[in-house]
Write a protein that holds these residues in place. Structure first.
Motif, PDB file in Angstrom:
ATOM      1  N   HIS A   1      31.064  10.636  93.631  1.00 41.18           N
ATOM      2  CA  HIS A   1      29.836  11.394  93.451  1.00 41.18           C
ATOM      3  C   HIS A   1      29.843  12.555  94.436  1.00 41.18           C
ATOM      4  O   HIS A   1      30.300  12.412  95.568  1.00 41.18           O
ATOM      5  N   PRO A   2      29.295  13.675  94.037  1.00 41.35           N
ATOM      6  CA  PRO A   2      29.287  14.837  94.935  1.00 41.35           C
ATOM      7  C   PRO A   2      28.403  14.587  96.150  1.00 41.35           C
ATOM      8  O   PRO A   2      27.362  13.926  96.054  1.00 41.35           O
ATOM      9  N   ILE A   3      28.831  15.110  97.279  1.00 41.27           N
ATOM     10  CA  ILE A   3      28.073  14.934  98.517  1.00 41.27           C
ATOM     11  C   ILE A   3      26.696  15.582  98.408  1.00 41.27           C
ATOM     12  O   ILE A   3      25.738  15.139  99.038  1.00 41.27           O
ATOM     13  N   GLY A   4      26.582  16.620  97.568  1.00 39.55           N
ATOM     14  CA  GLY A   4      25.290  17.284  97.383  1.00 39.55           C
ATOM     15  C   GLY A   4      24.215  16.340  96.855  1.00 39.55           C
ATOM     16  O   GLY A   4      23.047  16.455  97.208  1.00 39.55           O
TER      17      GLY A   4
ATOM     18  N   LYS B   1      20.693  15.677  98.736  1.00 38.02           N
ATOM     19  CA  LYS B   1      19.393  15.833  98.065  1.00 38.02           C
ATOM     20  C   LYS B   1      18.546  14.571  98.216  1.00 38.02           C
ATOM     21  O   LYS B   1      17.344  14.653  98.475  1.00 38.02           O
ATOM     22  N   VAL B   2      19.180  13.411  98.060  1.00 37.08           N
ATOM     23  CA  VAL B   2      18.441  12.149  98.198  1.00 37.08           C
ATOM     24  C   VAL B   2      17.956  11.984  99.633  1.00 37.08           C
ATOM     25  O   VAL B   2      16.815  11.563  99.863  1.00 37.08           O
ATOM     26  N   TRP B   3      18.795  12.314 100.609  1.00 36.80           N
ATOM     27  CA  TRP B   3      18.349  12.260 102.005  1.00 36.80           C
ATOM     28  C   TRP B   3      17.177  13.196 102.229  1.00 36.80           C
ATOM     29  O   TRP B   3      16.235  12.862 102.952  1.00 36.80           O
ATOM     30  N   GLY B   4      17.223  14.372 101.627  1.00 39.12           N
ATOM     31  CA  GLY B   4      16.105  15.305 101.736  1.00 39.12           C
ATOM     32  C   GLY B   4      14.823  14.738 101.150  1.00 39.12           C
ATOM     33  O   GLY B   4      13.757  14.824 101.762  1.00 39.12           O
ATOM     34  N   TRP B   5      14.927  14.137  99.960  1.00 38.38           N
ATOM     35  CA  TRP B   5      13.754  13.515  99.337  1.00 38.38           C
ATOM     36  C   TRP B   5      13.230  12.357 100.184  1.00 38.38           C
ATOM     37  O   TRP B   5      12.012  12.179 100.304  1.00 38.38           O
ATOM     38  N   LEU B   6      14.134  11.566 100.749  1.00 34.84           N
ATOM     39  CA  LEU B   6      13.699  10.466 101.617  1.00 34.84           C
ATOM     40  C   LEU B   6      12.963  11.002 102.841  1.00 34.84           C
ATOM     41  O   LEU B   6      11.955  10.432 103.274  1.00 34.84           O
TER      42      LEU B   6
ATOM     43  N   ILE C   1      20.610   5.367  94.068  1.00 31.51           N
ATOM     44  CA  ILE C   1      21.692   6.261  94.470  1.00 31.51           C
ATOM     45  C   ILE C   1      22.617   5.611  95.491  1.00 31.51           C
ATOM     46  O   ILE C   1      23.825   5.502  95.263  1.00 31.51           O
ATOM     47  N   PHE C   2      22.088   5.162  96.625  1.00 28.68           N
ATOM     48  CA  PHE C   2      22.951   4.639  97.681  1.00 28.68           C
ATOM     49  C   PHE C   2      23.563   3.288  97.334  1.00 28.68           C
ATOM     50  O   PHE C   2      24.638   2.948  97.825  1.00 28.68           O
TER      51      PHE C   2
END
Length: 119
Positions: free
Chosen positions: A21-24, A28-33, A71-72
């Motif tokens: 999976h792309p690191i992006g 993005k998920v870290w940003g949303w979290l 995701i994770f």
């Protein structure tokens, strides 16, 4: 490998095993979290009270848990049967808890009416 018609089929390469999976996506998920955690903190900072407070906290908590699991923990890419095996039991438990709440309210009010309010 050949199919029924005798035509050769493409054989997947051995190095294609696993998922990449792309690191992006993870960023993005870290940003949303981070945003959801900040919003959860804002509920306390602005001293929201009552049912609104608990509704917001639970909604943010469920959204964060959903992102982490999908995701994770790679649940978004699993087969539907595995997703059902993991998600259906907690949902059934929530339905049973709701049934117990309804039953307990019925029992409480039946006793209150029959025994004259308990006092």
């Amino acid at each position: 490998m050949h199919d029924v018609s005798g035509e050769p089929q493409a054989v997947p390469a051995a190095h294609d095993e696993g998922q990449h999976h792309p690191i992006g996506l993870y960023l993005k998920v870290w940003g949303w979290l981070f945003v959801l955690s900040a919003m959860s903190y804002a509920v306390d900072y602005f001293q929201v009270q009552g049912i609104t407070r608990w509704t917001l906290i639970i909604v943010f908590m469920l959204l964060k848990a959903g992102l982490i699991v999908s995701i994770f923990m790679h649940m978004a890419w699993e087969r539907l049967s595995l997703i059902y095996a993991i998600l259906v039991p907690p949902l059934v438990l929530l339905v049973l808890v709701r049934i117990m709440i309804v039953e307990s309210n019925y029992t409480f009010w039946t006793r209150a009416i029959f025994f004259g309010g308990g006092g």
